[in-house]
Scaffold this motif. Structure first.
Motif: not given
Length: 234
Positions: A129-149
Protein backbone atom coordinates in the motif's frame (compact mmCIF):
# COMPACT_ATOMS: atom_id res chain seq x y z
CA UNK A 1 -21.76 -23.42 16.57
CA UNK A 2 -23.15 -23.51 20.11
CA UNK A 3 -25.54 -20.83 21.35
CA UNK A 4 -27.24 -22.56 24.27
CA UNK A 5 -24.24 -22.36 26.60
CA UNK A 6 -23.28 -18.73 26.10
CA UNK A 7 -21.74 -16.94 29.12
CA UNK A 8 -24.74 -14.62 29.41
CA UNK A 9 -23.66 -12.91 32.64
CA UNK A 10 -20.30 -11.88 31.17
CA UNK A 11 -21.92 -10.81 27.92
CA UNK A 12 -24.32 -8.59 29.89
CA UNK A 13 -21.47 -7.22 31.99
CA UNK A 14 -19.76 -5.79 28.90
CA UNK A 15 -22.96 -4.67 27.15
CA UNK A 16 -22.84 -7.26 24.40
CA UNK A 17 -26.17 -8.69 25.56
CA UNK A 18 -29.05 -6.56 26.94
CA UNK A 19 -31.13 -7.21 30.06
CA UNK A 20 -33.73 -9.14 28.03
CA UNK A 21 -30.98 -11.58 26.88
CA UNK A 22 -31.01 -10.22 23.32
CA UNK A 23 -27.83 -8.98 21.65
CA UNK A 24 -27.12 -5.25 21.81
CA UNK A 25 -28.81 -3.15 19.15
CA UNK A 26 -25.38 -1.65 18.44
CA UNK A 27 -24.39 -4.95 16.82
CA UNK A 28 -25.60 -5.80 13.33
CA UNK A 29 -26.93 -9.24 12.45
CA UNK A 30 -23.67 -9.86 10.60
CA UNK A 31 -21.62 -8.77 13.66
CA UNK A 32 -23.54 -11.21 15.86
CA UNK A 33 -23.21 -14.07 13.40
CA UNK A 34 -19.45 -13.59 13.08
CA UNK A 35 -19.07 -13.21 16.85
CA UNK A 36 -20.80 -16.56 17.39
CA UNK A 37 -18.43 -18.06 14.83
CA UNK A 38 -15.36 -16.99 16.80
CA UNK A 39 -14.65 -13.53 15.40
CA UNK A 40 -13.53 -10.77 17.76
CA UNK A 41 -15.58 -7.72 18.75
CA UNK A 42 -13.41 -4.63 19.23
CA UNK A 43 -14.45 -1.64 21.34
CA UNK A 44 -12.39 1.58 21.30
CA UNK A 45 -12.64 4.52 23.69
CA UNK A 46 -10.00 7.26 23.93
CA UNK A 47 -6.68 5.39 24.30
CA UNK A 48 -8.27 2.19 25.57
CA UNK A 49 -9.32 -0.83 23.57
CA UNK A 50 -11.15 -3.99 24.65
CA UNK A 51 -11.53 -7.13 22.56
CA UNK A 52 -14.17 -9.81 23.15
CA UNK A 53 -14.10 -13.33 21.77
CA UNK A 54 -16.12 -16.46 22.51
CA UNK A 55 -13.89 -19.48 23.16
CA UNK A 56 -14.21 -23.06 24.42
CA UNK A 57 -17.18 -23.88 22.20
CA UNK A 58 -18.76 -20.48 22.94
CA UNK A 59 -18.93 -21.23 26.66
CA UNK A 60 -16.40 -18.61 27.82
CA UNK A 61 -15.85 -14.97 26.95
CA UNK A 62 -12.21 -14.05 26.49
CA UNK A 63 -11.64 -10.34 27.26
CA UNK A 64 -8.41 -8.49 26.52
CA UNK A 65 -7.68 -4.90 27.53
CA UNK A 66 -5.20 -2.88 25.47
CA UNK A 67 -3.78 0.62 25.72
CA UNK A 68 -2.63 2.79 22.81
CA UNK A 69 -0.22 5.71 22.93
CA UNK A 70 -2.79 7.80 21.01
CA UNK A 71 -6.53 8.28 21.35
CA UNK A 72 -8.86 6.98 18.67
CA UNK A 73 -9.99 10.56 17.91
CA UNK A 74 -6.36 11.63 17.35
CA UNK A 75 -5.80 8.67 15.06
CA UNK A 76 -8.96 9.44 13.06
CA UNK A 77 -7.96 13.09 12.65
CA UNK A 78 -4.33 12.49 11.69
CA UNK A 79 -5.07 9.62 9.30
CA UNK A 80 -7.02 11.97 7.02
CA UNK A 81 -3.75 13.50 5.80
CA UNK A 82 -1.26 10.67 6.30
CA UNK A 83 -0.80 7.12 7.49
CA UNK A 84 -0.92 7.17 11.28
CA UNK A 85 1.13 4.85 13.51
CA UNK A 86 0.40 3.81 17.07
CA UNK A 87 1.92 1.52 19.70
CA UNK A 88 -0.40 -0.81 21.61
CA UNK A 89 0.27 -2.59 24.89
CA UNK A 90 -1.61 -5.73 25.96
CA UNK A 91 -2.09 -5.56 29.74
CA UNK A 92 -3.61 -9.04 29.85
CA UNK A 93 -0.20 -10.60 29.25
CA UNK A 94 2.32 -11.41 31.94
CA UNK A 95 5.76 -9.86 32.35
CA UNK A 96 7.24 -12.92 30.63
CA UNK A 97 5.34 -12.30 27.40
CA UNK A 98 5.62 -9.75 24.63
CA UNK A 99 2.87 -7.22 25.22
CA UNK A 100 3.70 -4.72 22.47
CA UNK A 101 2.22 -4.24 18.99
CA UNK A 102 2.77 -1.54 16.38
CA UNK A 103 -0.17 -0.61 14.18
CA UNK A 104 -0.68 1.51 11.07
CA UNK A 105 -4.01 3.19 10.37
CA UNK A 106 -4.93 3.86 6.75
CA UNK A 107 -8.03 5.47 5.26
CA UNK A 108 -9.56 3.22 2.59
CA UNK A 109 -10.43 5.70 -0.18
CA UNK A 110 -13.08 3.41 -1.65
CA UNK A 111 -15.06 2.96 1.58
CA UNK A 112 -13.73 6.02 3.45
CA UNK A 113 -13.22 3.77 6.49
CA UNK A 114 -10.22 3.54 8.77
CA UNK A 115 -8.36 0.24 8.30
CA UNK A 116 -5.86 -1.08 10.84
CA UNK A 117 -2.71 -2.98 9.86
CA UNK A 118 -0.20 -4.74 12.08
CA UNK A 119 3.39 -4.00 11.02
CA UNK A 120 4.27 -7.69 11.45
CA UNK A 121 1.10 -9.67 10.74
CA UNK A 122 0.10 -7.50 7.76
CA UNK A 123 3.63 -6.51 6.71
CA UNK A 124 3.50 -7.41 3.01
CA UNK A 125 0.09 -5.85 2.44
CA UNK A 126 1.02 -2.65 4.28
CA UNK A 127 4.32 -2.30 2.40
CA UNK A 128 2.48 -2.75 -0.91
CA UNK A 129 0.00 0.00 0.00
CA UNK A 130 2.77 2.44 0.93
CA UNK A 131 4.88 1.66 -2.14
CA UNK A 132 1.84 2.18 -4.39
CA UNK A 133 1.40 5.66 -2.93
CA UNK A 134 4.72 6.64 -4.56
CA UNK A 135 5.21 9.25 -1.84
CA UNK A 136 8.79 9.60 -0.60
CA UNK A 137 7.63 11.22 2.65
CA UNK A 138 5.29 8.34 3.49
CA UNK A 139 7.91 5.78 2.50
CA UNK A 140 10.47 7.41 4.80
CA UNK A 141 7.99 7.60 7.71
CA UNK A 142 7.21 3.90 7.28
CA UNK A 143 10.91 3.04 7.23
CA UNK A 144 11.46 4.94 10.49
CA UNK A 145 8.64 2.98 12.17
CA UNK A 146 10.08 -0.31 10.90
CA UNK A 147 13.52 0.60 12.26
CA UNK A 148 11.99 1.43 15.66
CA UNK A 149 10.22 -1.94 15.67
CA UNK A 150 13.41 -3.73 14.64
CA UNK A 151 15.33 -2.15 17.52
CA UNK A 152 12.59 -3.09 19.97
CA UNK A 153 12.60 -6.74 18.83
CA UNK A 154 16.38 -6.97 18.98
CA UNK A 155 16.29 -5.81 22.61
CA UNK A 156 13.57 -8.36 23.43
CA UNK A 157 15.63 -11.33 22.16
CA UNK A 158 18.03 -10.82 25.07
CA UNK A 159 15.22 -10.08 27.50
CA UNK A 160 13.14 -13.16 26.56
CA UNK A 161 15.60 -15.92 25.50
CA UNK A 162 12.84 -18.52 25.80
CA UNK A 163 10.97 -16.68 23.02
CA UNK A 164 14.04 -16.10 20.83
CA UNK A 165 12.71 -18.21 17.94
CA UNK A 166 9.38 -16.41 17.79
CA UNK A 167 10.98 -12.98 18.11
CA UNK A 168 13.57 -13.84 15.45
CA UNK A 169 10.78 -14.78 13.04
CA UNK A 170 9.14 -11.38 13.63
CA UNK A 171 12.53 -9.69 13.29
CA UNK A 172 13.10 -11.39 9.92
CA UNK A 173 9.73 -10.14 8.67
CA UNK A 174 10.55 -6.56 9.69
CA UNK A 175 14.06 -6.75 8.17
CA UNK A 176 12.62 -8.00 4.89
CA UNK A 177 10.22 -5.04 4.69
CA UNK A 178 13.07 -2.63 5.46
CA UNK A 179 15.04 -4.11 2.56
CA UNK A 180 12.02 -3.71 0.29
CA UNK A 181 11.61 -0.06 1.30
CA UNK A 182 15.34 0.57 0.82
CA UNK A 183 15.09 -0.86 -2.69
CA UNK A 184 12.18 1.44 -3.50
CA UNK A 185 14.02 4.47 -2.09
CA UNK A 186 17.14 3.59 -4.11
CA UNK A 187 15.11 3.34 -7.31
CA UNK A 188 13.51 6.73 -6.61
CA UNK A 189 16.94 8.24 -5.94
CA UNK A 190 18.39 6.80 -9.16
CA UNK A 191 15.43 8.10 -11.12
CA UNK A 192 15.91 11.62 -9.72
CA UNK A 193 19.63 11.51 -10.49
CA UNK A 194 18.88 10.41 -14.05
CA UNK A 195 16.48 13.32 -14.51
CA UNK A 196 19.04 15.79 -13.14
CA UNK A 197 21.73 14.32 -15.37
CA UNK A 198 19.56 14.76 -18.44
CA UNK A 199 18.86 18.39 -17.55
CA UNK A 200 22.57 19.11 -17.00
CA UNK A 201 23.41 17.41 -20.27
CA UNK A 202 21.03 19.69 -22.13
CA UNK A 203 22.56 22.77 -20.53
CA UNK A 204 26.23 21.78 -20.79
CA UNK A 205 26.24 19.80 -24.02
CA UNK A 206 29.00 21.51 -26.13
CA UNK A 207 27.34 20.52 -29.40
CA UNK A 208 24.10 22.17 -28.40
CA UNK A 209 26.00 25.23 -27.21
CA UNK A 210 27.89 25.53 -30.51
CA UNK A 211 24.70 25.03 -32.51
CA UNK A 212 23.03 27.83 -30.58
CA UNK A 213 25.96 30.18 -31.24
CA UNK A 214 25.98 29.28 -34.92
CA UNK A 215 22.27 29.98 -35.26
CA UNK A 216 22.66 33.31 -33.44
CA UNK A 217 25.57 34.31 -35.71
CA UNK A 218 23.52 33.47 -38.81
CA UNK A 219 20.64 35.62 -37.50
CA UNK A 220 23.00 38.56 -36.91
CA UNK A 221 24.45 38.18 -40.41
CA UNK A 222 20.98 38.21 -41.97
CA UNK A 223 20.06 41.33 -39.97
CA UNK A 224 23.20 43.10 -41.15
CA UNK A 225 22.57 42.21 -44.78
CA UNK A 226 18.99 43.40 -44.49
CA UNK A 227 20.07 46.73 -42.98
CA UNK A 228 22.75 47.22 -45.64
CA UNK A 229 20.25 46.59 -48.39
CA UNK A 230 18.11 49.41 -46.98
CA UNK A 231 21.02 51.80 -46.57
CA UNK A 232 21.37 51.61 -42.82
CA UNK A 233 24.70 51.46 -41.01
CA UNK A 234 25.44 50.33 -37.47
Amino acid sequence: MQTNNLPIDDLKKYGIVDADNSFSKKLSANDIQKFLQGYTIVADKDKSRATFQLVENNSRLNVIFLERDKSISEILTNSKDKIEYSNIQDFSKSDNELNFEKKAFVIDKETNKLVEFDLIKNARELTSIIVDKNDARETNRYKIELLKLKGFLQDKIDQFPEMAKEITNDLNIVSKEINTVNGVSQNESNSQKQEQSEVQLNVNDPDLYQDANRIREEELEREENYEKSRGFRR
